[in-house]
Enzyme design. Structure first.
Site, PDB file in Angstrom:
ATOM      1  CB  CYS A   2      -0.861  -0.005   1.253  1.00 52.98           C
ATOM      2  SG  CYS A   2      -1.691  -1.582   1.499  1.00 52.98           S
ATOM      3  NE  ARG A  27       4.088   1.912  -1.629  1.00 52.61           N
ATOM      4  CZ  ARG A  27       5.232   1.239  -1.527  1.00 52.61           C
ATOM      5  NH1 ARG A  27       6.232   1.538  -2.315  1.00 52.61           N
ATOM      6  NH2 ARG A  27       5.373   0.275  -0.645  1.00 52.61           N
ATOM      7  CD1 TRP A  76      -2.552  -4.035  -5.336  1.00 60.12           C
ATOM      8  CD2 TRP A  76      -1.943  -5.617  -3.862  1.00 60.12           C
ATOM      9  NE1 TRP A  76      -2.398  -5.229  -6.011  1.00 60.12           N
ATOM     10  CE2 TRP A  76      -2.027  -6.205  -5.140  1.00 60.12           C
ATOM     11  CE3 TRP A  76      -1.591  -6.410  -2.783  1.00 60.12           C
ATOM     12  CZ2 TRP A  76      -1.759  -7.549  -5.359  1.00 60.12           C
ATOM     13  CZ3 TRP A  76      -1.315  -7.750  -3.004  1.00 60.12           C
ATOM     14  CH2 TRP A  76      -1.403  -8.299  -4.288  1.00 60.12           C
ATOM     15  CG  ASN A 103       2.941  -1.055   2.897  1.00 59.68           C
ATOM     16  OD1 ASN A 103       2.399  -1.971   2.299  1.00 59.68           O
ATOM     17  ND2 ASN A 103       4.160  -0.630   2.611  1.00 59.68           N
ATOM     18  N   GLY A 104       1.537  -3.680   4.710  1.00 60.12           N
ATOM     19  CA  GLY A 104       2.200  -4.941   5.058  1.00 60.12           C
ATOM     20  C   GLY A 104       1.204  -5.964   5.560  1.00 60.12           C
ATOM     21  CD  GLU A 492       9.519  -5.834 -20.150  1.00 59.04           C
ATOM     22  OE1 GLU A 492       9.425  -6.767 -19.332  1.00 59.04           O
ATOM     23  OE2 GLU A 492       9.106  -4.687 -19.914  1.00 59.04           O
ATOM     24  CE  LYS A 496       5.839  -3.767 -19.191  1.00 59.25           C
ATOM     25  NZ  LYS A 496       7.015  -4.088 -18.552  1.00 59.25           N
ATOM     26  CD  GLU A 499       3.096  -5.373 -16.701  1.00 64.28           C
ATOM     27  OE1 GLU A 499       2.956  -5.321 -15.485  1.00 64.28           O
ATOM     28  OE2 GLU A 499       4.187  -5.145 -17.258  1.00 64.28           O
ATOM     29  CG  HIS A 515      13.675 -27.851 -29.397  1.00 64.76           C
ATOM     30  ND1 HIS A 515      14.277 -29.040 -29.717  1.00 64.76           N
ATOM     31  CD2 HIS A 515      14.519 -26.872 -29.803  1.00 64.76           C
ATOM     32  CE1 HIS A 515      15.453 -28.794 -30.275  1.00 64.76           C
ATOM     33  NE2 HIS A 515      15.619 -27.480 -30.341  1.00 64.76           N
ATOM     34  CE  LYS A 618       6.746   1.468 -11.097  1.00 64.64           C
ATOM     35  NZ  LYS A 618       6.780   0.571 -12.242  1.00 64.64           N
TER      36      LYS A 618
HETATM   37  C1  F6R Z   1       6.286  -5.326 -14.946  1.00 68.40           C
HETATM   38  C2  F6R Z   1       6.802  -4.863 -13.680  1.00 68.40           C
HETATM   39  C3  F6R Z   1       7.168  -5.870 -12.657  1.00 68.40           C
HETATM   40  C4  F6R Z   1       8.405  -5.408 -11.870  1.00 68.40           C
HETATM   41  C5  F6R Z   1       8.695  -6.383 -10.722  1.00 68.40           C
HETATM   42  C6  F6R Z   1       9.921  -5.995  -9.935  1.00 68.40           C
HETATM   43  O1  F6R Z   1       6.019  -4.273 -15.813  1.00 68.40           O
HETATM   44  O2  F6R Z   1       6.901  -3.694 -13.448  1.00 68.40           O
HETATM   45  O3  F6R Z   1       7.377  -7.121 -13.218  1.00 68.40           O
HETATM   46  O4  F6R Z   1       9.498  -5.320 -12.731  1.00 68.40           O
HETATM   47  O5  F6R Z   1       7.591  -6.437  -9.852  1.00 68.40           O
HETATM   48  O6  F6R Z   1       9.783  -4.740  -9.349  1.00 68.40           O
HETATM   49  P1  F6R Z   1      11.044  -3.956  -8.802  1.00 68.40           P
HETATM   50  O7  F6R Z   1      11.896  -3.610  -9.976  1.00 68.40           O
HETATM   51  O8  F6R Z   1      10.500  -2.750  -8.126  1.00 68.40           O
HETATM   52  O9  F6R Z   1      11.746  -4.894  -7.870  1.00 68.40           O
END
Ligand code: F6R
Length: 623
Positions: A2, A27, A76, A103-104, A492, A496, A499, A515, A618
């Protein structure tokens, strides 16, 4: 995961709190709330399920009094569904004079709740957090001093938490505690701030203090005191935040993600700045915590990260092994931590994280440190836990990344990985174990210096990627293929799309196709292929062209991302997105950008929220 913000000072508390929450909304965004102590000394709370705008509408309908102290939260959900009742703040005590945000996860909440229920405490939510609110209120009623009551209770909590508390009867103080969750103090003039990260208050002050593990903060307008959970006073160092406040706002862009894609030339240039000299030599002053002797002794590197950051590690692995000839193993932090991995004092752990708060990555690095390994982190957030707990830190200077989907943090992480690879090669040479001629290292450095300008060129040529994204709004599945450093970029690209657009997407190593995955190809299946450079010494280009022919023969719609001057690829692909020529090993910094733009456009065409995709936060600050 959060977001929390706290304020005490002369400004309009509501404005400070809502501004902070807006910048922390990445967050968590399933509910939000604020509490303030109004001048008459009474607590006022507003909270609402849904995004921050719902809370703002609620406050417009039921205005709050002007106040000079308050706390705010964006959630969250972990314990309890995202409802108005489960939104924070939570009130404590029979007269609801205390307000708390958290938060937690409080792991022992069930036993603490049972204790309170036995005494007749009535709960208004299904959260673990409310338990802490009642416990602190109960303790305060006994001891009459809020810091004492607070310290006593946080010592009883297990798990991960940042907790902020205000109380009607001590209306000049915000209390905060931190264990395994982030907390930063912002120092103002006659005012002070608390936040999950510096984005919460960077608009108001750039002076900050990062709060350590198991520490309590007693925050007043004119004083800040930090103590351990055991009551010892600590004097943490202050640092200056180098983020520009405007960097955390959309600045006219349709979304944070669009802005952050456009920020990439700057993010890459800033990450190189002061580290790559104009003659191509690398200088990493921040590596002071690691000596040449340490580098000489390293026999293996383990890179740990999650999600997009793990793809930056995959790319860095190619560079470190090629330039410095040190074996590199890339591990998802959560898999690494819990499988009894082999780590010795000669293992260098490189932890990569935008937030520096990803719990899985923190746990992996703590475990490695216990085994005697040195930890280097590549991190984007000053004052973050990961940075604090590492022997050395290479900061990526991407600025605040607000959109949940990572873009500029990734290109900055790859850039930092390249710097590290060159620096390690230099370190090996200095230790008498040269792996690559000095002139070649310098040539690579000079090539890397040209990358930011090339990133700008890629941004200027995104029309086709955007158009294809729009055209494919109805696609049910998109596959991505890459080889060598193109492989992590294929992964990647797929991440993208998953998500942001909620469609099936997968990235494969092109060589793996036959394979198994080739069975997925049917008429009309879109496949995006990252094509290696024609000039590549490893001769990967013809192999990928063969892969394209194989899938085309089975009906795939092929979109290639290739370097300028690659005239061969056009004969095989339906569309080609060109990026400028660079060293193959640096090419991911360029080839990933059209994939970001493609996913953004496709998601937007589907009417989805690109900045806040469903179910995601995030920073994942729980395991
Ligand atoms: C995807 C994304 C996540 C973060 C992952 C690690 O777009 O943003 O996969 O890369 O949660 O987050 P950090 O870099 O903050 O440890």
């Amino acid at each position: 995961m959060c977001g929390i913000v706290g304020y005490v000072g002369p400004k309009s508390t509501l404005e400070v709190l809502l501004g902070g929450l807006r910048r922390l909304e990445y967050r968590g965004y399933d509910s939000a709330g604020v509490s303030v102590i109004a001048p008459g000394g009474h607590l006022e709370t507003r909270k609402k399920a849904g995004k921050l705008d719902n809370l703002i509408a609620e406050i417009q309908a039921n205005p709050l009094e002007q106040a000079h102290i308050g706390i705010g939260h964006t959630r969250w959900a972990t314990h309890g569904a995202p409802t108005d009742g489960n939104a924070h703040p939570h009130l404590g005590g029979p007269e609801s004079k205390l307000s708390l945000i958290h938060n937690g996860i409080i792991e022992n909440f069930a036993e603490l709740k049972a204790e309170l229920l036995a005494e007749g405490t009535r709960f208004a939510s299904q959260t673990d957090s409310e338990v802490a609110a009642h416990l602190i209120a109960r303790e305060f009623a006994k001891v009459g001093d809020l810091p004492t009551a607070f310290a006593k209770v946080v010592n009883r909590l297990h798990g991960a938490f940042t907790i902020l508390v205000i109380h009607e009867e001590q209306p000049d103080v915000v209390l905060a505690a931190r264990r395994n969750a982030p907390l930063v103090i912002g120092l103002g003039d006659g005012e002070n701030f608390l936040g999950s990260d510096v984005a919460a208050f960077v608009e108001h002050t750039k002076r900050a203090i990062s709060v350590g593990q198991d520490e309590i903060v007693i925050l007043r307008a004119d004083s800040v005191e930090v103590r351990t959970f055991n009551g010892e006073v600590v004097h943490p160092d202050e640092f200056t935040v180098d983020w520009d406040a405007s960097a955390a706002s959309k600045g006219g862009w349709s979304s944070f993600m669009a802005k952050e894609i456009a920020d990439q030339p700057q993010a890459v240039a800033d990450t190189l700045m002061g580290r790559l000299e104009s003659d191509g030599s690398v200088k990493l002053d921040e590596m002071d915590g690691l000596s040449i002797a340490d580098i000489g002794a390293i026999d293996r590197i383990v890179m740990v990260a999650c999600g997009t950051a793990s793809y930056a590690c995959d790319v860095a692995k190619y560079a470190i092994e090629k330039f410095a000839r040190i074996p590199v193993q890339v591990e998802l932090s959560h898999e690494f931590r819990y499988r009894d991995p082999i780590v010795t004092p000669n293992t260098l752990i490189v932890a990569v994280s935008q937030s520096g708060e990803t719990m899985d990555t923190l746990m992996a690095t703590r475990f490695a440190k216990e085994q005697g390994a040195k930890v280097l982190s590549i991190c984007n957030t000053q004052g973050a836990t990961l940075a604090r707990e590492s022997d050395a830190v290479i900061y990526t200077h991407a600025g605040p990344e607000v959109a949940v989907a990572s873009t500029k943090a990734l290109t900055a992480q790859i850039t930092a990985g390249m710097l590290l690879a060159l620096w390690l090669a230099n370190g090996r040479a200095a230790a008498g174990r040269a792996t690559i001629p000095a002139a070649e290292l310098q040539r690579l450095g000079l090539e890397l210096l040209k990358v930011p300008a090339k990133v700008s060129e890629v941004l200027d040529g995104l029309d086709l990627a955007r158009k294809l994204g729009k055209d494919m709004a109805n696609a049910k599945s998109v596959l991505f293929l890459g080889r060598n450093v193109g492989f992590p970029i294929a992964m990647e690209g797929a991440l993208k799309l998953k998500e942001l657009a909620y469609i099936h997407a997968e990235g494969f190593a092109a060589g793996e196709l036959k394979h198994g995955p080739i069975a997925l190809i049917e008429e009309g299946q879109p496949v995006i292929v990252i094509v290696p450079s024609l000039r590549d010494e490893e001769s990967l280009h013809p192999k990928v062209i063969s892969n394209i022919q194989e899938i085309k023969a089975r009906g795939a719609r092929v979109i290639a991302v290739a370097e300028e001057g690659d005239h061969q690829v056009a004969d095989y692909a339906e569309h080609v997105i060109f990026v400028p020529q660079t060293e193959n090993i640096f090419s991911p910094i360029l080839t990933v950008i059209p994939l970001q733009a493609f996913a953004l456009e496709l998601s937007t065409a589907k009417g989805l929220d690109v900045d806040q995709p469903r179910n995601l936060a995030k920073s994942v600050t729980v395991e």
